[in-house]
Motif scaffolding. Structure first.
Motif, PDB file in Angstrom:
ATOM      1  N   GLN A  56       0.853  -1.184   0.000  1.00 13.76           N
ATOM      2  CA  GLN A  56       0.000   0.000   0.000  1.00 13.76           C
ATOM      3  C   GLN A  56       0.895   1.242   0.000  1.00 13.76           C
ATOM      4  OE1 GLN A  56      -2.646  -0.298   3.347  1.00 13.76           O
ATOM      5  NE2 GLN A  56      -2.911  -2.497   3.067  1.00 13.76           N
ATOM      6  N   VAL A  57       0.637   2.129  -0.928  1.00 15.91           N
ATOM      7  CA  VAL A  57       1.511   3.286  -1.115  1.00 15.91           C
ATOM      8  C   VAL A  57       1.638   4.110   0.167  1.00 15.91           C
ATOM      9  CG1 VAL A  57       1.800   5.471  -2.350  1.00 15.91           C
ATOM     10  CG2 VAL A  57       1.099   3.414  -3.583  1.00 15.91           C
ATOM     11  N   GLU A  58       0.512   4.257   0.898  1.00  9.92           N
ATOM     12  CA  GLU A  58       0.562   5.116   2.086  1.00  9.92           C
ATOM     13  C   GLU A  58       1.465   4.556   3.172  1.00  9.92           C
ATOM     14  OE1 GLU A  58      -3.254   2.620   2.440  1.00  9.92           O
ATOM     15  OE2 GLU A  58      -2.109   3.674   0.891  1.00  9.92           O
ATOM     16  N   CYS A  59       1.760   3.241   3.136  1.00  7.67           N
ATOM     17  CA  CYS A  59       2.648   2.640   4.124  1.00  7.67           C
ATOM     18  C   CYS A  59       4.093   2.582   3.643  1.00  7.67           C
ATOM     19  CB  CYS A  59       2.177   1.233   4.481  1.00  7.67           C
ATOM     20  SG  CYS A  59       0.594   1.199   5.331  1.00  7.67           S
ATOM     21  N   LEU A  60       4.282   2.805   2.334  1.00 10.52           N
ATOM     22  CA  LEU A  60       5.617   2.676   1.764  1.00 10.52           C
ATOM     23  C   LEU A  60       6.487   3.888   2.088  1.00 10.52           C
ATOM     24  CD1 LEU A  60       6.598   0.298   0.029  1.00 10.52           C
ATOM     25  CD2 LEU A  60       6.263   1.731  -1.979  1.00 10.52           C
ATOM     26  N   PHE A  61       5.870   5.064   2.103  1.00  7.20           N
ATOM     27  CA  PHE A  61       6.619   6.302   2.296  1.00  7.20           C
ATOM     28  C   PHE A  61       6.087   7.062   3.507  1.00  7.20           C
ATOM     29  CE2 PHE A  61       6.443   5.345  -2.251  1.00  7.20           C
ATOM     30  CZ  PHE A  61       7.786   5.299  -2.565  1.00  7.20           C
ATOM     31  N   ASN A  62       6.996   7.790   4.177  1.00  3.60           N
ATOM     32  CA  ASN A  62       6.539   8.639   5.275  1.00  3.60           C
ATOM     33  C   ASN A  62       6.049   9.973   4.717  1.00  3.60           C
ATOM     34  OD1 ASN A  62       8.829  10.213   4.764  1.00  3.60           O
ATOM     35  ND2 ASN A  62       9.975   9.382   6.497  1.00  3.60           N
ATOM     36  N   LYS A  63       5.751  10.922   5.583  1.00  4.02           N
ATOM     37  CA  LYS A  63       5.164  12.188   5.137  1.00  4.02           C
ATOM     38  C   LYS A  63       6.128  13.025   4.298  1.00  4.02           C
ATOM     39  CE  LYS A  63       1.669  12.660   8.746  1.00  4.02           C
ATOM     40  NZ  LYS A  63       1.167  13.453   9.885  1.00  4.02           N
ATOM     41  N   GLU A  64       7.431  12.715   4.388  1.00  3.58           N
ATOM     42  CA  GLU A  64       8.417  13.419   3.566  1.00  3.58           C
ATOM     43  C   GLU A  64       8.711  12.665   2.271  1.00  3.58           C
ATOM     44  OE1 GLU A  64      11.865  14.162   5.895  1.00  3.58           O
ATOM     45  OE2 GLU A  64      10.855  15.540   7.259  1.00  3.58           O
ATOM     46  N   GLY A  65       7.958  11.590   2.027  1.00  7.45           N
ATOM     47  CA  GLY A  65       8.146  10.818   0.805  1.00  7.45           C
ATOM     48  C   GLY A  65       9.350   9.898   0.844  1.00  7.45           C
ATOM     49  N   ILE A  66       9.782   9.540   2.047  1.00 10.85           N
ATOM     50  CA  ILE A  66      10.980   8.700   2.201  1.00 10.85           C
ATOM     51  C   ILE A  66      10.570   7.274   2.549  1.00 10.85           C
ATOM     52  CG2 ILE A  66      13.095   8.367   3.542  1.00 10.85           C
ATOM     53  CD1 ILE A  66      13.188  11.379   3.969  1.00 10.85           C
ATOM     54  N   SER A  67      11.105   6.324   1.820  1.00  9.86           N
ATOM     55  CA  SER A  67      10.832   4.910   2.091  1.00  9.86           C
ATOM     56  C   SER A  67      11.803   4.383   3.136  1.00  9.86           C
ATOM     57  CB  SER A  67      10.984   4.091   0.802  1.00  9.86           C
ATOM     58  OG  SER A  67      12.356   4.030   0.433  1.00  9.86           O
ATOM     59  N   SER A  68      11.543   3.185   3.607  1.00  9.35           N
ATOM     60  CA  SER A  68      12.440   2.588   4.606  1.00  9.35           C
ATOM     61  C   SER A  68      13.833   2.369   4.026  1.00  9.35           C
ATOM     62  CB  SER A  68      11.856   1.267   5.117  1.00  9.35           C
ATOM     63  OG  SER A  68      11.574   0.395   4.037  1.00  9.35           O
ATOM     64  N   TYR A  69      13.931   2.045   2.735  1.00  4.32           N
ATOM     65  CA  TYR A  69      15.246   1.840   2.132  1.00  4.32           C
ATOM     66  C   TYR A  69      16.005   3.155   2.023  1.00  4.32           C
ATOM     67  CZ  TYR A  69      18.917   0.287  -1.034  1.00  4.32           C
ATOM     68  OH  TYR A  69      20.143   0.009  -1.592  1.00  4.32           O
ATOM     69  N   LEU A  70      15.288   4.254   1.731  1.00  4.07           N
ATOM     70  CA  LEU A  70      15.957   5.555   1.701  1.00  4.07           C
ATOM     71  C   LEU A  70      16.421   5.968   3.093  1.00  4.07           C
ATOM     72  CD1 LEU A  70      13.812   7.586  -0.859  1.00  4.07           C
ATOM     73  CD2 LEU A  70      16.118   6.695  -1.154  1.00  4.07           C
ATOM     74  N   ILE A  71      15.683   5.549   4.122  1.00  5.68           N
ATOM     75  CA  ILE A  71      16.147   5.775   5.497  1.00  5.68           C
ATOM     76  C   ILE A  71      17.506   5.122   5.679  1.00  5.68           C
ATOM     77  CG2 ILE A  71      15.768   5.095   7.920  1.00  5.68           C
ATOM     78  CD1 ILE A  71      13.879   7.276   7.324  1.00  5.68           C
ATOM     79  N   TYR A  72      17.629   3.891   5.187  1.00  3.16           N
ATOM     80  CA  TYR A  72      18.902   3.158   5.281  1.00  3.16           C
ATOM     81  C   TYR A  72      20.014   3.909   4.556  1.00  3.16           C
ATOM     82  CZ  TYR A  72      22.358  -0.545   4.552  1.00  3.16           C
ATOM     83  OH  TYR A  72      23.532  -1.264   4.516  1.00  3.16           O
ATOM     84  N   LEU A  73      19.749   4.349   3.317  1.00  6.79           N
ATOM     85  CA  LEU A  73      20.777   5.028   2.535  1.00  6.79           C
ATOM     86  C   LEU A  73      21.177   6.367   3.155  1.00  6.79           C
ATOM     87  CD1 LEU A  73      19.527   4.340  -1.115  1.00  6.79           C
ATOM     88  CD2 LEU A  73      21.377   3.194   0.123  1.00  6.79           C
ATOM     89  N   ASP A  74      20.175   7.122   3.619  1.00  6.64           N
ATOM     90  CA  ASP A  74      20.466   8.421   4.240  1.00  6.64           C
ATOM     91  C   ASP A  74      21.287   8.254   5.513  1.00  6.64           C
ATOM     92  OD1 ASP A  74      19.142   9.708   2.245  1.00  6.64           O
ATOM     93  OD2 ASP A  74      17.318  10.106   3.393  1.00  6.64           O
ATOM     94  N   SER A  75      20.901   7.282   6.347  1.00  7.02           N
ATOM     95  CA  SER A  75      21.640   7.077   7.598  1.00  7.02           C
ATOM     96  C   SER A  75      23.015   6.499   7.320  1.00  7.02           C
ATOM     97  CB  SER A  75      20.847   6.183   8.561  1.00  7.02           C
ATOM     98  OG  SER A  75      20.493   4.948   7.961  1.00  7.02           O
ATOM     99  N   GLU A  76      23.175   5.771   6.231  1.00  3.21           N
ATOM    100  CA  GLU A  76      24.502   5.269   5.846  1.00  3.21           C
ATOM    101  C   GLU A  76      25.415   6.434   5.469  1.00  3.21           C
ATOM    102  OE1 GLU A  76      26.464   1.918   2.853  1.00  3.21           O
ATOM    103  OE2 GLU A  76      24.645   2.985   2.244  1.00  3.21           O
ATOM    104  N   SER A  77      24.879   7.391   4.731  1.00  3.50           N
ATOM    105  CA  SER A  77      25.668   8.572   4.350  1.00  3.50           C
ATOM    106  C   SER A  77      26.085   9.360   5.575  1.00  3.50           C
ATOM    107  CB  SER A  77      24.852   9.468   3.399  1.00  3.50           C
ATOM    108  OG  SER A  77      24.542   8.777   2.222  1.00  3.50           O
ATOM    109  N   TRP A  78      25.133   9.536   6.513  1.00  2.00           N
ATOM    110  CA  TRP A  78      25.439  10.257   7.754  1.00  2.00           C
ATOM    111  C   TRP A  78      26.522   9.512   8.532  1.00  2.00           C
ATOM    112  CZ3 TRP A  78      25.186   8.947  12.896  1.00  2.00           C
ATOM    113  CH2 TRP A  78      25.303   9.999  13.803  1.00  2.00           C
ATOM    114  N   PHE A  79      26.422   8.191   8.583  1.00  2.00           N
ATOM    115  CA  PHE A  79      27.381   7.350   9.295  1.00  2.00           C
ATOM    116  C   PHE A  79      28.774   7.508   8.684  1.00  2.00           C
ATOM    117  CE2 PHE A  79      29.671   3.351   9.876  1.00  2.00           C
ATOM    118  CZ  PHE A  79      29.508   3.107  11.230  1.00  2.00           C
ATOM    119  N   ALA A  80      28.844   7.511   7.348  1.00  2.00           N
ATOM    120  CA  ALA A  80      30.130   7.634   6.662  1.00  2.00           C
ATOM    121  C   ALA A  80      30.788   8.978   6.956  1.00  2.00           C
ATOM    122  CB  ALA A  80      29.922   7.458   5.159  1.00  2.00           C
ATOM    123  N   GLU A  81      29.960  10.026   7.025  1.00  2.00           N
ATOM    124  CA  GLU A  81      30.507  11.355   7.331  1.00  2.00           C
ATOM    125  C   GLU A  81      31.027  11.421   8.755  1.00  2.00           C
ATOM    126  OE1 GLU A  81      27.450  14.129   6.505  1.00  2.00           O
ATOM    127  OE2 GLU A  81      27.396  13.711   4.355  1.00  2.00           O
TER     128      GLU A  81
END
Length: 212
Positions: free
Chosen positions: A187-212
């Motif tokens: 269901q699309v409404e469960c795939l993305f949060n209110k900012e349009g970010i999916s759980s996989y993008l959460i992973y990628l974003d936090s990985e970038s933050w971790f690398a920095e």
């Protein structure tokens, strides 16, 4: 749920403790005012812990309490897993992953090897408890969105958790969560949060933050 000593509670025979917990939970879950308080932004004490029986026990690593409910009181547990807490409207699955993150971060900050090993052992047990919650939780709890639109899977995909926690216990938890959430994730409404970010993008974003 907070106090491991609990004024002698854990000195009582296990059957007596389970009887008391069962009675208290039944009364609590039948009380509309108590449930309303659960869902509000109430705070307990100075540590700003949202009023949540399960998360309070997780945060204070009260493993005996959590195990007693998980093993013996599954019906009340199923109800508790569906109740949102605090102003962010997170249920215990959301909060469970947040607690794992906070505990893991705290472990990385400690310099004592013995403390670190003890904290690692506790984290493994807590991870298994959250895994059991996922296996038992109804779909409504797995698909629940907090005020930011995040599902429990969004919290689970934080890179720090995936990188630092023992893969032998954390990977099966994430796999179980994905498998159990499959119908919800379609269901699309469960795939993305209110900012349009999916759980996989959460992973990628936090990985970038971790690398920095």
């Amino acid at each position: 749920s907070k106090d491991k000593l609990a004024h002698g509670f854990y000195d009582l025979p296990e059957t007596t403790r389970i009887c008391i917990l069962d009675c208290l939970l039944q009364v609590h879950l039948l009380d509309d005012d108590a449930i309303s308080e659960h869902a509000q932004a109430n705070e307990i004490g100075e540590d700003e812990t949202p009023f949540s029986i399960l998360i309070s026990a997780l945060k204070h690593v009260n493993l005996s309490f959590l195990d007693a409910i998980l093993t013996n009181l599954k019906d009340p547990l199923l109800q508790l897993l569906q109740i949102p807490h605090g102003s962010k409207r997170r249920n215990p699955l959301h909060e469970g992953f947040r607690v794992l993150f906070l505990k893991q971060r705290g472990m990385n900050k400690t310099s004592s090897i013995s403390n670190k090993e003890g904290m690692k052992a506790d984290l493994r047990v807590l991870t298994r408890i959250v895994h059991d919650w996922v296996e038992l939780a109804p779909k409504s709890a797995l698909a629940a969105r907090d005020n930011d639109g995040n599902t429990p899977l969004h919290y689970a995909m934080n890179y720090n958790l995936c990188y630092y926690l023992d893969a032998k216990v954390y990977r099966p938890l994430v796999v179980a969560l994905i498998d159990k959430s499959l119908s919800s994730r379609m269901q699309v409404e469960c795939l993305f949060n209110k900012e349009g970010i999916s759980s996989y993008l959460i992973y990628l974003d936090s990985e970038s933050w971790f690398a920095e």
